[in-house]
Design an enzyme around this catalytic site. Structure first.
Site, PDB file in Angstrom:
ATOM      1  N   ARG A 197     -11.891   3.034   9.273  1.00 41.55           N
ATOM      2  CA  ARG A 197     -11.578   1.521   9.446  1.00 41.55           C
ATOM      3  C   ARG A 197     -13.045   0.835  10.102  1.00 41.55           C
ATOM      4  O   ARG A 197     -13.258  -0.327  10.354  1.00 41.55           O
ATOM      5  CB  ARG A 197     -10.595   1.508  10.675  1.00 41.55           C
ATOM      6  CG  ARG A 197      -9.259   1.485   9.972  1.00 41.55           C
ATOM      7  CD  ARG A 197      -8.187   1.242  11.033  1.00 41.55           C
ATOM      8  NE  ARG A 197      -6.854   1.703  10.519  1.00 41.55           N
ATOM      9  CZ  ARG A 197      -6.166   0.591   9.997  1.00 41.55           C
ATOM     10  NH1 ARG A 197      -6.395  -0.453   9.946  1.00 41.55           N
ATOM     11  NH2 ARG A 197      -4.781   0.960   9.518  1.00 41.55           N
ATOM     12  N   ARG A 248      11.158  -2.860  12.946  1.00 39.22           N
ATOM     13  CA  ARG A 248       9.776  -2.868  13.669  1.00 39.22           C
ATOM     14  C   ARG A 248       9.761  -4.034  14.310  1.00 39.22           C
ATOM     15  O   ARG A 248       9.496  -5.250  13.742  1.00 39.22           O
ATOM     16  CB  ARG A 248       8.704  -2.576  12.892  1.00 39.22           C
ATOM     17  CG  ARG A 248       8.747  -0.806  12.409  1.00 39.22           C
ATOM     18  CD  ARG A 248       7.960  -0.667  11.228  1.00 39.22           C
ATOM     19  NE  ARG A 248       6.078  -1.291  11.748  1.00 39.22           N
ATOM     20  CZ  ARG A 248       5.477  -0.956  11.035  1.00 39.22           C
ATOM     21  NH1 ARG A 248       5.623  -0.311   9.883  1.00 39.22           N
ATOM     22  NH2 ARG A 248       4.284  -1.499  11.462  1.00 39.22           N
ATOM     23  N   ARG A 298      10.768  -8.157   5.577  1.00 33.71           N
ATOM     24  CA  ARG A 298      10.828  -6.630   5.990  1.00 33.71           C
ATOM     25  C   ARG A 298      11.394  -6.625   7.158  1.00 33.71           C
ATOM     26  O   ARG A 298      12.217  -5.576   7.673  1.00 33.71           O
ATOM     27  CB  ARG A 298       9.537  -6.192   5.862  1.00 33.71           C
ATOM     28  CG  ARG A 298       9.423  -4.567   5.693  1.00 33.71           C
ATOM     29  CD  ARG A 298       8.357  -4.008   5.285  1.00 33.71           C
ATOM     30  NE  ARG A 298       7.413  -3.969   6.779  1.00 33.71           N
ATOM     31  CZ  ARG A 298       6.271  -3.318   6.626  1.00 33.71           C
ATOM     32  NH1 ARG A 298       5.493  -2.876   5.495  1.00 33.71           N
ATOM     33  NH2 ARG A 298       5.302  -3.428   7.685  1.00 33.71           N
ATOM     34  N   ARG A 334      -2.620  -8.690  13.232  1.00 36.96           N
ATOM     35  CA  ARG A 334      -2.713  -7.411  12.455  1.00 36.96           C
ATOM     36  C   ARG A 334      -3.524  -7.624  11.324  1.00 36.96           C
ATOM     37  O   ARG A 334      -4.409  -7.099  10.778  1.00 36.96           O
ATOM     38  CB  ARG A 334      -1.508  -6.992  12.192  1.00 36.96           C
ATOM     39  CG  ARG A 334      -0.506  -6.309  13.270  1.00 36.96           C
ATOM     40  CD  ARG A 334       0.833  -6.073  13.077  1.00 36.96           C
ATOM     41  NE  ARG A 334       1.173  -5.139  11.723  1.00 36.96           N
ATOM     42  CZ  ARG A 334       2.309  -4.955  11.274  1.00 36.96           C
ATOM     43  NH1 ARG A 334       3.293  -5.861  11.505  1.00 36.96           N
ATOM     44  NH2 ARG A 334       2.547  -4.307  10.272  1.00 36.96           N
ATOM     45  N   LYS A 344       0.653  -1.242  -0.066  1.00 36.96           N
ATOM     46  CA  LYS A 344      -0.114  -0.129  -0.130  1.00 36.96           C
ATOM     47  C   LYS A 344       0.932   1.234  -0.127  1.00 36.96           C
ATOM     48  O   LYS A 344       0.414   2.017  -0.676  1.00 36.96           O
ATOM     49  CB  LYS A 344      -0.843  -0.139   1.069  1.00 36.96           C
ATOM     50  CG  LYS A 344      -1.748   1.217   1.276  1.00 36.96           C
ATOM     51  CD  LYS A 344      -3.216   0.943   2.146  1.00 36.96           C
ATOM     52  CE  LYS A 344      -2.544   0.304   3.371  1.00 36.96           C
ATOM     53  NZ  LYS A 344      -1.984   1.427   4.464  1.00 36.96           N
TER      54      LYS A 344
END
Length: 208
Positions: free
Chosen positions: A89, A134, A128, A146, A14
């Site tokens: 959302r 992260r 990633r 998630r 995205k």
């Protein structure tokens, strides 16, 4: 004004597609996470309120997020449009966003969701996580949680925009350029039809 709600689970690409859309259509990128961090850093009234809530471990209410978005709309009245990144959302947020954009004589043009299978997302995010730093990109359990949250949220909002004929789902697996072309084809169908030339012709007709 061209206003796009761009959705996609973590790892769907995205962010990359948002940058492509900004470059092609000259849009303003609105990410609620970025807005929160920016408002807090600037010490605005909304930012301070959000920080107090976050420090207490509470969720930032819709009215605060909508207030931050309204601030951006007010500061960018000449923009070609906006990309709403991961927002709304919930149906309540979508309804609030519709009411807000209507006050600025505009509305949501379309919602586009990038769909990627969960196993592919887990694979991408773990990869990633090797460079992003992260923690939530390095824990498979957190990644799957998630994705589940995203799927639950999107199902509700997708139905809301589908009723308006604005929801579109795309396969997020493939060449970046090919996916971007598919996104662009959808957006082009929803672009405002009135052009500068049309506006000038209408003005001339009134004068006549």
């Amino acid at each position: 004004m061209l206003n796009i709600v761009l959705f996609g689970p973590p790892g769907a690409g995205k962010g990359t597609q948002s940058q492509n859309l900004i470059a092609r259509y000259n849009l303003v990128h609105l990410s609620t996470g970025d807005l929160l961090r920016s408002q807090i850093a600037q010490g605005t009234e909304l930012g301070l309120r959000a920080k107090r809530l976050m420090d207490e471990g509470l969720l930032v209410p819709d009215e605060v997020v909508i207030g931050m978005i309204e601030s951006q709309l007010a500061n960018n009245t000449k923009a070609n449009g906006f990309i709403f990144d991961g927002f709304p959302r919930t149906v309540a947020q979508a309804e609030a966003l519709d009411a807000l954009t209507q006050r600025y004589d505009t509305g949501i043009s379309c919602m586009i969701a990038l769909e990627v299978a969960e196993e592919e997302l887990v694979k991408r995010l773990l990869e990633r996580g090797k460079t992003s730093g992260r923690p939530d990109d390095q824990d498979e359990t957190k990644i799957r949680r998630r994705v589940t949250v995203y799927n639950t949220e999107t199902a509700q909002v997708a139905g809301y925009y589908a009723e308006q004929g604005k929801f579109h789902s795309l396969n997020g697996i493939g060449a970046i350029d090919e996916i971007f072309q598919q996104i662009s084809e959808i957006i082009n169908k929803h672009q405002p039809t009135t052009s500068v030339a049309d506006g000038q012709q209408a003005t001339d007709e009134v004068k006549a």
